[in-house]
Motif scaffolding. Structure first.
Motif: not given
Length: 197
Positions: A4-22
Motif C-alpha cells: 500500500a505505501p508504494l501504490i503510486k510507484h508499483v511498475g509491474g506484478l508485485p510478488t509476495v512469498f508468505g511463510l505461515s506457522g502451521y
C-alpha cells in the motif's frame, strides 16, 4: 500492508512469498481418547519433516483480496492491480513472515521507501517499522505488524520488503478487537496491549 505505501510507484506484478506457522493451516475434526469431539491440526511439524510446504501456488484467494483492496487506492482511471502470492506452511506454530518483491515504475532509494512507510502508517500504534529484517521472535505473541529489511535493487527499480505478524493475534484476535471497537464507537485500541515503540 507491504504494498500500500508504494501504490503510486508499483511498475509491474508485485510478488509476495508468505511463510505461515502451521496454526494457519487450520484444523480437522477428530475424537479424543474418551470419544469426545475435538480438533487436530491439518499440518504438524512432524508431517513437514522440519521443512516448509508450499501450497496454492497460483490463484490463492489472498491474490484476489489484495488486488481488490489495493486497486481501491488507485485513481478510478487506473487498471486494477494484480498481486502474485505464494504461501508455504512452516513447522513453527504461529507467525507469518512475508517477503514482497515489488517492481517500481521509477527509481527509489531505500530511504525514500522507508519514508513512504512512515508516512502511511504514522500514528498506527500496531505497526512497527524497523530497519532490519523482521525475525520470528519479533512477531510471535505480539499484537503488532512489523515491517523492515527495506532493500532496493542496485538498479533502483525493484524493492524487497519483509513484513510479519502473529496470525493468531494481529492476524485474527487483535484485528477482530480493532474492528469491534470501531463498529461500537470505542477507541480503536481499547483492550489491546500496546507495546512501546
Amino acid at each position: 500492508m507491504l504494498i500500500a505505501p508504494l501504490i503510486k510507484h508499483v511498475g509491474g506484478l508485485p510478488t509476495v512469498f508468505g511463510l505461515s506457522g502451521y496454526s494457519g493451516a487450520g484444523t480437522l475434526p477428530a475424537t479424543d481418547p474418551d470419544g469426545r469431539p475435538t480438533t487436530v491440526p491439518k499440518v504438524t511439524p512432524q508431517s513437514l519433516k522440519h521443512g516448509v510446504k508450499p501450497y496454492s501456488l497460483t490463484d490463492h484467494i489472498h491474490e484476489r483480496e489484495a488486488g481488490f483492496h489495493l486497486s481501491d487506492l488507485l485513481p478510478s482511471s487506473a487498471s486494477p492491480l494484480k498481486v502474485a502470492f505464494i504461501p508455504a506452511v512452516t513447522p513453527w506454530f504461529s507467525g507469518i513472515i512475508s517477503t514482497a518483491s515489488i517492481p517500481l515504475n521509477g527509481n527509489l532509494t531505500a530511504r525514500e521507501v522507508i519514508a513512504l512507510f512512515e508516512e502511511k502508517y504514522q500514528g498506527d500504534k500496531l505497526v512497527q517499522i524497523i530497519k532490519e529484517v523482521p525475525q520470528l521472535p519479533a512477531i510471535e505473541n505480539k499484537h503488532t505488524w512489523t515491517v523492515g529489511g527495506f532493500q532496493v535493487h542496485s538498479e533502483g527499480n525493484r524493492v524487497v520488503i519483509v513484513g510479519g505478524l502473529d496470525n493468531l493475534l494481529k492476524g485474527a484476535a487483535t484485528q477482530c478487537m480493532q474492528n469491534l471497537n470501531l463498529a461500537l464507537g470505542y477507541d480503536e485500541y481499547a483492550g489491546i496491549p500496546i507495546d512501546p515503540k
